[in-house]
Design a protein around this motif. Structure first.
Motif, PDB file in Angstrom:
ATOM      1  N   ILE A 134      35.707  33.656  11.692  1.00 46.87           N
ATOM      2  CA  ILE A 134      36.512  32.435  11.651  1.00 46.87           C
ATOM      3  C   ILE A 134      37.424  32.367  12.876  1.00 46.87           C
ATOM      4  O   ILE A 134      37.567  31.306  13.493  1.00 46.87           O
ATOM      5  CB  ILE A 134      37.333  32.372  10.348  1.00 46.87           C
ATOM      6  N   THR A 183      30.655  22.743  19.318  1.00 44.60           N
ATOM      7  CA  THR A 183      29.647  22.813  18.257  1.00 44.60           C
ATOM      8  C   THR A 183      29.504  24.231  17.716  1.00 44.60           C
ATOM      9  O   THR A 183      29.471  24.441  16.496  1.00 44.60           O
ATOM     10  CB  THR A 183      28.288  22.326  18.789  1.00 44.60           C
ATOM     11  N   ILE A 197      32.489  25.136  15.492  1.00 42.91           N
ATOM     12  CA  ILE A 197      32.424  24.540  14.153  1.00 42.91           C
ATOM     13  C   ILE A 197      31.445  25.302  13.273  1.00 42.91           C
ATOM     14  O   ILE A 197      31.730  25.603  12.108  1.00 42.91           O
ATOM     15  CB  ILE A 197      32.047  23.046  14.242  1.00 42.91           C
ATOM     16  N   VAL A 198      30.279  25.647  13.828  1.00 42.81           N
ATOM     17  CA  VAL A 198      29.268  26.381  13.061  1.00 42.81           C
ATOM     18  C   VAL A 198      29.797  27.750  12.644  1.00 42.81           C
ATOM     19  O   VAL A 198      29.626  28.171  11.494  1.00 42.81           O
ATOM     20  CB  VAL A 198      27.966  26.515  13.881  1.00 42.81           C
ATOM     21  N   ILE A 239      32.919  28.653  12.220  1.00 37.84           N
ATOM     22  CA  ILE A 239      33.951  28.486  11.197  1.00 37.84           C
ATOM     23  C   ILE A 239      33.322  28.252   9.831  1.00 37.84           C
ATOM     24  O   ILE A 239      33.752  28.833   8.828  1.00 37.84           O
ATOM     25  CB  ILE A 239      34.906  27.330  11.576  1.00 37.84           C
ATOM     26  N   ILE A 240      32.298  27.439   9.768  1.00 36.66           N
ATOM     27  CA  ILE A 240      31.632  27.160   8.490  1.00 36.66           C
ATOM     28  C   ILE A 240      30.966  28.416   7.937  1.00 36.66           C
ATOM     29  O   ILE A 240      31.119  28.746   6.750  1.00 36.66           O
ATOM     30  CB  ILE A 240      30.621  26.012   8.649  1.00 36.66           C
ATOM     31  N   ILE A 241      30.234  29.150   8.788  1.00 37.91           N
ATOM     32  CA  ILE A 241      29.572  30.372   8.330  1.00 37.91           C
ATOM     33  C   ILE A 241      30.606  31.405   7.894  1.00 37.91           C
ATOM     34  O   ILE A 241      30.447  32.063   6.854  1.00 37.91           O
ATOM     35  CB  ILE A 241      28.658  30.936   9.434  1.00 37.91           C
ATOM     36  N   ALA A 275      33.612  30.854   6.741  1.00 40.17           N
ATOM     37  CA  ALA A 275      34.226  30.421   5.478  1.00 40.17           C
ATOM     38  C   ALA A 275      33.299  30.692   4.297  1.00 40.17           C
ATOM     39  O   ALA A 275      33.757  31.146   3.238  1.00 40.17           O
ATOM     40  CB  ALA A 275      34.578  28.936   5.555  1.00 40.17           C
ATOM     41  N   VAL A 276      32.014  30.455   4.468  1.00 39.20           N
ATOM     42  CA  VAL A 276      31.055  30.712   3.383  1.00 39.20           C
ATOM     43  C   VAL A 276      31.001  32.202   3.068  1.00 39.20           C
ATOM     44  O   VAL A 276      31.029  32.599   1.890  1.00 39.20           O
ATOM     45  CB  VAL A 276      29.658  30.169   3.759  1.00 39.20           C
TER      46      VAL A 276
END
Length: 51
Positions: free
Chosen positions: A2, A22, A25-26, A28-30, A32-33
């Motif tokens: 993150i 881009t 963002i990817v 951060i999403i991974i 967080a999951v």
């Protein structure tokens, strides 16, 4: 992951490089999951923890 995503997001915004934005963002999403899955005591990729 993150933190790396945040760094890339800020660099991409400051330097005007879209691919860094881009990738940030990817990441951060991974991140967080994985954080949510790890906090619920669920095994991720067959491992309970990474050490």
């Amino acid at each position: 992951m993150i933190i790396l995503g945040l760094i890339l997001l800020l660099l991409g915004f400051a330097l005007g490089i879209g691919i860094l934005w881009t990738i940030g963002i990817v990441l951060i999403i991974i991140g967080a999951v994985l954080w949510v899955l790890g906090s619920t005591d669920r095994a991720v990729a067959g491992r309970r923890h990474y050490w």
